[in-house]
Design a protein around this motif. Structure first.
Motif, PDB file in Angstrom:
ATOM      1  N   PRO A   1      25.909  62.774  35.404  1.00 37.73           N
ATOM      2  CA  PRO A   1      25.704  62.136  34.101  1.00 37.73           C
ATOM      3  C   PRO A   1      26.742  61.069  33.814  1.00 37.73           C
ATOM      4  O   PRO A   1      27.889  61.181  34.244  1.00 37.73           O
ATOM      5  CB  PRO A   1      25.837  63.300  33.122  1.00 37.73           C
ATOM      6  N   ALA A   2      26.323  60.050  33.088  1.00 36.23           N
ATOM      7  CA  ALA A   2      27.236  58.955  32.733  1.00 36.23           C
ATOM      8  C   ALA A   2      28.155  59.397  31.597  1.00 36.23           C
ATOM      9  O   ALA A   2      27.820  60.287  30.816  1.00 36.23           O
ATOM     10  CB  ALA A   2      26.426  57.744  32.301  1.00 36.23           C
ATOM     11  N   PRO A   3      29.310  58.782  31.485  1.00 37.13           N
ATOM     12  CA  PRO A   3      30.205  59.108  30.365  1.00 37.13           C
ATOM     13  C   PRO A   3      29.587  58.713  29.028  1.00 37.13           C
ATOM     14  O   PRO A   3      28.788  57.778  28.949  1.00 37.13           O
ATOM     15  CB  PRO A   3      31.458  58.268  30.651  1.00 37.13           C
ATOM     16  N   ASP A   4      29.963  59.432  27.996  1.00 36.81           N
ATOM     17  CA  ASP A   4      29.549  59.065  26.641  1.00 36.81           C
ATOM     18  C   ASP A   4      30.522  58.079  26.015  1.00 36.81           C
ATOM     19  O   ASP A   4      30.159  57.369  25.063  1.00 36.81           O
ATOM     20  CB  ASP A   4      29.456  60.318  25.768  1.00 36.81           C
ATOM     21  N   LEU A   5      31.742  58.024  26.539  1.00 42.18           N
ATOM     22  CA  LEU A   5      32.787  57.138  26.014  1.00 42.18           C
ATOM     23  C   LEU A   5      33.792  56.873  27.120  1.00 42.18           C
ATOM     24  O   LEU A   5      34.071  57.763  27.942  1.00 42.18           O
ATOM     25  CB  LEU A   5      33.485  57.793  24.809  1.00 42.18           C
ATOM     26  N   ILE A   6      34.359  55.673  27.141  1.00 37.27           N
ATOM     27  CA  ILE A   6      35.377  55.326  28.134  1.00 37.27           C
ATOM     28  C   ILE A   6      36.625  54.857  27.406  1.00 37.27           C
ATOM     29  O   ILE A   6      36.566  53.956  26.559  1.00 37.27           O
ATOM     30  CB  ILE A   6      34.881  54.230  29.092  1.00 37.27           C
ATOM     31  N   LEU A   7      37.766  55.490  27.751  1.00 37.15           N
ATOM     32  CA  LEU A   7      39.076  55.035  27.293  1.00 37.15           C
ATOM     33  C   LEU A   7      39.677  54.265  28.457  1.00 37.15           C
ATOM     34  O   LEU A   7      39.968  54.848  29.515  1.00 37.15           O
ATOM     35  CB  LEU A   7      39.953  56.225  26.896  1.00 37.15           C
ATOM     36  N   LEU A   8      39.865  52.983  28.306  1.00 29.46           N
ATOM     37  CA  LEU A   8      40.111  52.089  29.440  1.00 29.46           C
ATOM     38  C   LEU A   8      41.429  51.337  29.283  1.00 29.46           C
ATOM     39  O   LEU A   8      41.628  50.572  28.335  1.00 29.46           O
ATOM     40  CB  LEU A   8      38.945  51.084  29.546  1.00 29.46           C
ATOM     41  N   ASP A   9      42.333  51.577  30.238  1.00 31.33           N
ATOM     42  CA  ASP A   9      43.593  50.835  30.268  1.00 31.33           C
ATOM     43  C   ASP A   9      43.307  49.381  30.625  1.00 31.33           C
ATOM     44  O   ASP A   9      42.416  49.090  31.429  1.00 31.33           O
ATOM     45  CB  ASP A   9      44.521  51.469  31.309  1.00 31.33           C
ATOM     46  N   VAL A  10      44.059  48.469  30.026  1.00 35.16           N
ATOM     47  CA  VAL A  10      43.845  47.050  30.300  1.00 35.16           C
ATOM     48  C   VAL A  10      44.573  46.617  31.555  1.00 35.16           C
ATOM     49  O   VAL A  10      43.989  46.016  32.468  1.00 35.16           O
ATOM     50  CB  VAL A  10      44.291  46.193  29.099  1.00 35.16           C
ATOM     51  N   MET A  11      45.870  46.902  31.626  1.00 34.54           N
ATOM     52  CA  MET A  11      46.696  46.404  32.725  1.00 34.54           C
ATOM     53  C   MET A  11      46.674  47.388  33.880  1.00 34.54           C
ATOM     54  O   MET A  11      47.341  48.423  33.856  1.00 34.54           O
ATOM     55  CB  MET A  11      48.126  46.184  32.246  1.00 34.54           C
ATOM     56  N   MET A  12      45.889  47.067  34.904  1.00 35.64           N
ATOM     57  CA  MET A  12      45.798  47.885  36.107  1.00 35.64           C
ATOM     58  C   MET A  12      45.809  46.977  37.318  1.00 35.64           C
ATOM     59  O   MET A  12      45.294  45.852  37.263  1.00 35.64           O
ATOM     60  CB  MET A  12      44.516  48.726  36.107  1.00 35.64           C
ATOM     61  N   PRO A  13      46.353  47.440  38.458  1.00 31.89           N
ATOM     62  CA  PRO A  13      46.285  46.631  39.683  1.00 31.89           C
ATOM     63  C   PRO A  13      44.844  46.539  40.186  1.00 31.89           C
ATOM     64  O   PRO A  13      44.023  47.402  39.897  1.00 31.89           O
ATOM     65  CB  PRO A  13      47.176  47.415  40.657  1.00 31.89           C
ATOM     66  N   GLY A  14      44.578  45.483  40.933  1.00 28.81           N
ATOM     67  CA  GLY A  14      43.213  45.306  41.433  1.00 28.81           C
ATOM     68  C   GLY A  14      42.308  44.822  40.316  1.00 28.81           C
ATOM     69  O   GLY A  14      42.529  43.771  39.706  1.00 28.81           O
ATOM     70  N   ILE A  15      41.295  45.609  40.002  1.00 29.75           N
ATOM     71  CA  ILE A  15      40.373  45.256  38.928  1.00 29.75           C
ATOM     72  C   ILE A  15      40.977  45.710  37.608  1.00 29.75           C
ATOM     73  O   ILE A  15      41.163  46.914  37.370  1.00 29.75           O
ATOM     74  CB  ILE A  15      39.007  45.935  39.142  1.00 29.75           C
TER      75      ILE A  15
END
Length: 408
Positions: A64-78
């Motif tokens: 199942p897909a997530p219902d919500l994503i908490l996403l860091d902005v500054m990450m290496p790569g993407i």
């Protein structure tokens, strides 16, 4: 445990099935931040973690897909902005709400995040009550959106199902009414099917003609196909001694026979009045029932209409009905060959039939042959019809001079 009440709906709002806790995906390249967020959220939600953009995209696209994503902005790569852009650009993940987690608090950074589709910003270091409150708020909003979308999808499917069901009932009713008329005639029920397919094929062939292309839409042709079986519904009002007569009618008999067009139109009009609302296929059915015995040169009946004063649907049916009457076996005769019937249709070009329709018929005559073969009357069907006719009016079948001079 948080002070805020967990988001744990017991039942799915549309299906009524038990609903599981929402899934929250936390994306951060720092292990301590992942541990902190997991500890904060795990009592109320199912938590998934990703330490980079690539893994986050894989989890978001999994089932199942997530219902919500908490996403860091500054990450290496993407980085988080790119992850957000990809998720929002894909139909499968575009509806997942994203909250950015970042130490960057510039207005420009927030503006960029919101422009990519994020729903909120939480600055680091985080405040647990703020995180829990905002997560809960966004999940409630998503649950409401999902409910409305699921309900809309459910209603759309239900409307489609009911519409298909009503259309099927309508089609069955039309065929039942038409078959009732056919049971009293020398034709078998296959006449209905053949003429339906003839008129559709002829209408489709005529679409290439610039004068008719605008009228002959898919909707018009579908309505024509649906209406065609009612072309002879008025024959239920013709006495058996006339309807079953295999030979030529005398003048009085022919006048009575001609009334089947008016009887058919009136029966359909009465059904329309009872319904209380106009219906496209009934309007066309009236045109066909009333006008399919009119002739291009004005010598037909009941009104003696000429040329394009005759509705196109009726002109199409005229060709289909006469062709079928000529090539079909009946209880008192064998059918003509396709070649002989085609020659008679050609002979009637500009007299009995609309010249453009005859030209279209010639171009697709092999389709007419295929339809005739596909829905041909079997020996058993002919025998049943003959046996029935003999019980109704035995002397009529022995009448001399059986012919199709008053065809259709």
């Amino acid at each position: 445990m948080s002070d805020a009440a967990p988001l744990r709906p017991s039942l799915h709002p549309v299906t009524g099935a038990p609903a599981e806790r929402p899934i929250v995906l936390v994306v951060d390249d720092t292990p301590d931040n992942l541990s902190l967020m997991s500890e904060l959220l795990h009592n109320d939600y199912r938590v998934k973690i990703a330490n980079g953009g690539d893994k986050a995209l894989r989890i978001a696209n999994a089932d199942p897909a997530p219902d919500l994503i908490l996403l860091d902005v500054m990450m290496p790569g993407i980085d988080g902005y790119e992850v957000c852009a990809r998720l929002k650009g894909a139909p499968a993940t575009s509806d997942i709400p994203i909250i950015f987690l970042t130490a960057k608090s510039d207005v420009a950074d927030e503006t960029r995040g919101f422009s990519l589709g994020a729903v909120d910003y939480i600055t680091k270091p985080i405040s647990p009550p703020i995180v829990l409150a905002r997560v809960r708020t966004q999940l409630l909003l998503k649950a409401s959106a999902d409910f409305l979308r699921d309900k809309a999808d459910f209603l759309e499917r239900e409307v489609a199902r009911r519409t298909a069901e009503l259309a099927a009932i309508q089609d069955v009713t039309i065929l039942a009414m038409a078959s009732l008329a056919e049971t009293r005639d020398n034709d078998t029920g296959n006449h209905i099917r053949r003429t339906q397919h003839y008129v559709r094929a002829l209408a489709q062939a005529l679409r290439s003609h610039p004068r008719h292309a605008a009228l002959l839409t898919d909707a018009y042709i579908d309505t024509l196909f649906k209406s065609a079986p009612l072309h002879d519904i008025g024959k239920v009002g013709i006495p058996d001694r006339i309807l079953l007569k295999p030979g030529r009618f005398d003048a009085d008999e022919f006048e009575i026979m001609k009334t089947h067009t008016t009887l058919g139109r009136d029966a359909i009009a009465q059904a329309e009045r009872q319904l209380g609302t106009p219906v496209a296929f009934l309007a066309m059915a009236k045109d066909i029932a009333y006008g399919h015995q009119e002739k291009w040169d004005g010598s037909g009946y009941p009104l003696g209409l000429r040329g394009e004063d005759i509705p196109l649907a009726a002109r199409l049916m005229a060709v289909a009905d006469v062709y079928d009457a000529l090539i079909s076996r009946r209880i008192y005769k064998e059918g003509m060959s396709h070649e002989a019937a085609t020659a008679l249709i050609l002979e009637g070009r500009g007299a009995h039939f609309d010249p453009e329709l005859v030209d279209a018929f010639i171009n697709i005559q092999t389709q007419f042959q295929e339809i005739a073969a596909r829905y041909a009357d079997s020996d058993l069907e002919i025998k049943k019809k003959r046996d029935w006719a003999e019980t109704v009016s035995p002397p009529l079948l022995d009448s001399p001079g059986a012919s199709d001079d008053q065809v259709g």
